[in-house]
Design a protein around this motif. Structure first.
Motif, short mmCIF file in Angstrom:
data_model
loop_
_atom_site.label_atom_id
_atom_site.label_comp_id
_atom_site.label_asym_id
_atom_site.label_seq_id
_atom_site.Cartn_x
_atom_site.Cartn_y
_atom_site.Cartn_z
N GLN A 157 28.90 42.17 41.24
CA GLN A 157 28.25 41.84 39.90
C GLN A 157 29.07 41.37 39.12
O GLN A 157 28.72 40.57 38.12
CB GLN A 157 27.55 42.96 39.40
CG GLN A 157 26.56 43.54 40.44
CD GLN A 157 25.29 42.83 40.78
OE1 GLN A 157 25.10 41.69 39.99
NE2 GLN A 157 24.88 42.90 41.69
N LEU A 158 30.53 41.38 38.95
CA LEU A 158 31.25 40.87 38.04
C LEU A 158 31.93 39.71 38.18
O LEU A 158 32.40 38.96 37.35
CB LEU A 158 32.50 41.86 37.93
CG LEU A 158 32.18 43.49 37.40
CD1 LEU A 158 33.75 44.17 37.43
CD2 LEU A 158 31.58 43.52 36.47
N SER A 159 31.55 38.92 39.36
CA SER A 159 32.00 37.62 39.62
C SER A 159 31.34 36.36 39.66
O SER A 159 31.56 35.24 39.58
CB SER A 159 32.74 37.73 41.20
OG SER A 159 31.71 37.76 42.01
N LEU A 191 27.90 34.71 37.21
CA LEU A 191 27.16 34.67 36.17
C LEU A 191 25.64 34.44 36.31
O LEU A 191 25.25 33.55 37.58
CB LEU A 191 27.50 33.75 35.06
CG LEU A 191 29.02 33.95 34.42
CD1 LEU A 191 29.55 33.04 33.52
CD2 LEU A 191 28.97 35.33 33.85
N ASN A 238 34.12 32.70 34.14
CA ASN A 238 33.81 32.67 32.83
C ASN A 238 34.93 31.66 32.37
O ASN A 238 34.77 31.04 31.59
CB ASN A 238 34.28 34.17 32.27
CG ASN A 238 33.08 34.99 32.32
OD1 ASN A 238 31.83 34.36 32.27
ND2 ASN A 238 33.20 36.23 32.84
N GLU A 284 38.22 42.94 33.39
CA GLU A 284 38.13 42.18 32.22
C GLU A 284 36.82 42.65 31.64
O GLU A 284 36.72 42.11 30.25
CB GLU A 284 37.75 40.70 32.80
CG GLU A 284 39.20 40.12 33.40
CD GLU A 284 38.76 38.68 33.83
OE1 GLU A 284 37.97 38.22 33.83
OE2 GLU A 284 39.93 38.13 34.34
N ASP A 285 35.70 43.24 32.18
CA ASP A 285 34.65 43.56 31.42
C ASP A 285 34.75 44.79 30.54
O ASP A 285 33.75 45.23 30.02
CB ASP A 285 33.50 43.64 32.32
CG ASP A 285 33.51 44.99 33.20
OD1 ASP A 285 34.54 45.75 33.32
OD2 ASP A 285 32.63 45.31 34.04
N SER A 313 35.42 47.91 31.57
CA SER A 313 35.02 48.95 32.46
C SER A 313 35.97 50.08 32.87
O SER A 313 35.95 50.99 33.19
CB SER A 313 34.08 48.56 33.58
OG SER A 313 34.73 47.85 34.37
#
Length: 590
Positions: free
Chosen positions: A5-7, A9, A38, A398-399, A401
């Protein structure tokens, strides 16, 4: 396979897409993101747009009509007792409507049919010589020239994001090259190199030990005794082949190989290897590199006189003197070449890798499927697990977490055998041994017993630092420290899982030789066998850990662990597990 999910957008705003919203009629105007970063990936900088007239070759992976057919067949053919495998091309064929839809899209963009070809039984398309401006329109992309920051490295042609018409998302797995930026500094897995004369002082500079009071570095004789291969004489050298991959202009030297054998195994002084150059890969034996020499010297020393192929593959991070960007992906170029060959080596060793989350998920997933095809063709595919323990640096996501342990790809692909590192005698985990859990790939069925058993022992330690449902690495391990090599006529000691991978590859090649010599097929995909009856032929490693990410890392325990896997190989016991199986007579070419 799981989506990371983080990779990716959910919107297009971060990508400078072409003005396709007004230029293209339905359904081709509805471009939706496939993958985007991003920002420009770390350690890379954009140098601007490529010169006018620059072209690019695009590789389009199509989704199979029957998603699980290849994996199911792979597990079936991985059982040494199973019948002959089905034709791989039939297992990965796309939906009957896919090619018609893709061709309509390409015609809309005036891509000439002469530029379009199919590979892998029609499951891939190659678009040759596509102008970059046209590639931008096809993919809603913005290709630029990139170089690693602070280096004089050659350049690559990439885009930080791309999309596809929404109607194609259910038909296309990925497009290459697009958003994969190789972290070339991490690809090689042999960071420790010292001259033999420095060995006595090494313990004062970093955590090291020797194998025992009787040997101060590892030579083939140590490995052949420890893993009990010394008495086996290969008998199927007319059929059995061991392949070693090379990238980034890393070449072995025949002269260094002769000198190494003269020093370490005199009966193998005649060892040779064939060089296959792929995608412009070079070969200059007068300019050898330690990574390639290490790999060839140890696979040859264990598996001699088994024939060897060294694959020198260009692409990915190479370019010509005019600074024209490279468009080809080195992983894809190598695997395409081998899969398109009439026969594949029964054993293949690779000591390169990249942090998993540096890669787009779709890209990693697509390559992983190609490794599955190699297994279905009868190849045992071996990768080193990495040299940073559970991760390098602070490993902060990076998020925001928190800490996320890092796995190495392709070692994290569930269809290859990943190899961690040990040291000393008795053996314990090498502190740099890469291990942990994938964020991209779910736990495969062959780990359904071994990995949960470890997690129960671990309890809530490191909760949130890793994905407990992910594929665990490594699968097995081998010695990985203080390996004696000869590079450019100079003796060195090397360390890293690049030492372990060729060691295991040599042992597996001998097992494949045994299989062929008694009229059986080669082992192919190893993991179902290793986690099954093959575990009886492994030495469980129960001491040591792999610190990283500011933590103590995982600890080796009884059974599987994310430091040393199931343990190290005992050739004679592994051979006995194969000898105990019912005989088959299927040795047909793969």
């Amino acid at each position: 396979m799981r989506f990371h999910q983080l990779s990716v957008l959910p919107v297009l705003a971060a990508v400078p897409f072409a003005d396709s919203e007004t230029a293209l009629p339905p359904p081709w105007h509805d471009i939706r993101v496939k993958h985007t970063w991003n920002v420009v990936p770390p350690n890379w900088e954009a140098l601007g747009y490529p010169p006018n007239g620059t072209t690019i070759d695009l590789h389009v992976a199509l989704k199979p009509h029957h998603e699980n057919a290849l994996v199911d067949a792979l597990y079936n053919v991985s059982d040494p007792r199973s019948p002959k495998q089905e034709q791989v091309a039939q297992l990965v064929a796309p939906h009957p409507d896919t090619l018609d839809l893709i061709n309509s899209w390409l015609r809309h963009h005036s891509v000439p049919s002469s530029s379009i070809s199919t590979t892998h039984g029609g499951s891939w398309l190659k678009l040759t010589g596509i102008p970059v401006s046209q590639a931008n329109e096809l993919l809603g992309a913005s290709y630029q020239v990139y170089r690693r920051i602070g280096t004089n490295d050659s350049t690559i042609l990439r885009t930080v994001g791309y999309g596809l018409p929404s109607v194609l998302h259910s038909h296309v797995q990925t497009v290459i090259p697009t958003t994969y930026f190789a972290s070339t500094g991490a690809l090689r897995q042999t960071p420790r190199r010292r001259t033999v004369g420095e060995t006595a002082n090494m313990a004062t500079r970093e955590r090291v030990t020797t194998l025992s009071s009787r040997v101060d570095h590892v030579r083939p004789s140590v490995l052949r005794s420890l893993y009990r291969t010394a008495e086996y004489v290969p008998a199927a050298t007319d059929r059995n082949v061991l392949g070693v991959t090379g990238y980034l202009d890393s070449y072995p030297s025949p002269a260094d190989l002769r000198a190494f054998m003269s020093e370490c195994r005199e009966d193998a002084i005649g060892a040779t290897f064939e060089v296959v150059q792929i995608n412009g890969g070079g070969y200059d034996p007068s300019q050898p590199e330690a990574e390639a020499n290490l790999n060839l010297q140890y696979t040859e020393a264990i598996a001699f006189p088994t024939p060897h192929i060294f694959y020198s593959t260009g692409g990915g991070v190479s370019a010509d003197d005019e600074n024209e960007p490279a468009s080809d992906d080195m992983w894809l170029q190598w695997i395409n070449y081998v899969l398109n060959s009439e026969n594949v080596p029964q054993t293949i060793s690779t000591s390169y890798g990249d942090p998993e989350t540096n890669l787009p998920w779709e890209y990693a997933d697509t390559l992983c499927d190609l490794f599955a095809r190699l297994g279905a063709r009868g190849a045992s595919v071996i990768f080193s697990s990495g040299n940073d323990g559970v991760g390098k640096g602070d490993c902060l996501a990076e998020d925001g977490s928190g800490v996320h342990f890092v796995s190495t790809f392709p070692a994290s692909c569930p269809f290859v055998t990943s190899v961690g590192g040990t040291m000393d005698i008795p053996e314990s985990a090498a502190p740099f041994s890469g291990g942990g859990f994938s964020y991209y790939f779910s736990r495969p069925r062959y780990q359904s017993v071994a990995v949960p058993a470890f997690l129960r022992q671990l309890g809530d330690k490191y909760d949130g630092f890793y994905d407990a449902e992910g594929r665990g690495i490594p699968d097995i391990s081998a010695q990985a420290f203080n390996f004696f090599i000869i590079d450019d006529s100079v003796s060195f000691l090397m360390g890293g899982t690049s030492c372990a991978a060729p060691t295991v590859a040599g042992i597996i090649s001998l097992l494949n030789d045994y299989q062929l010599s008694i009229g059986r097929r080669p082992l192919g995909f190893l993991n179902p066998w290793l986690y099954g009856i093959g575990i009886n032929g492994l030495n469980d490693i129960t001491s040591g850990s792999n610190p990283g990410c500011g933590t103590d890392g995982f600890t080796a325990v009884v059974g599987w662990d994310p430091v040393t896997g199931l343990g190290t190989p005992d050739f004679l016991r592994l051979q006995n597990t194969l000898a105990s199986l019912p005989s088959t007579s299927d040795t047909s070419d793969t």
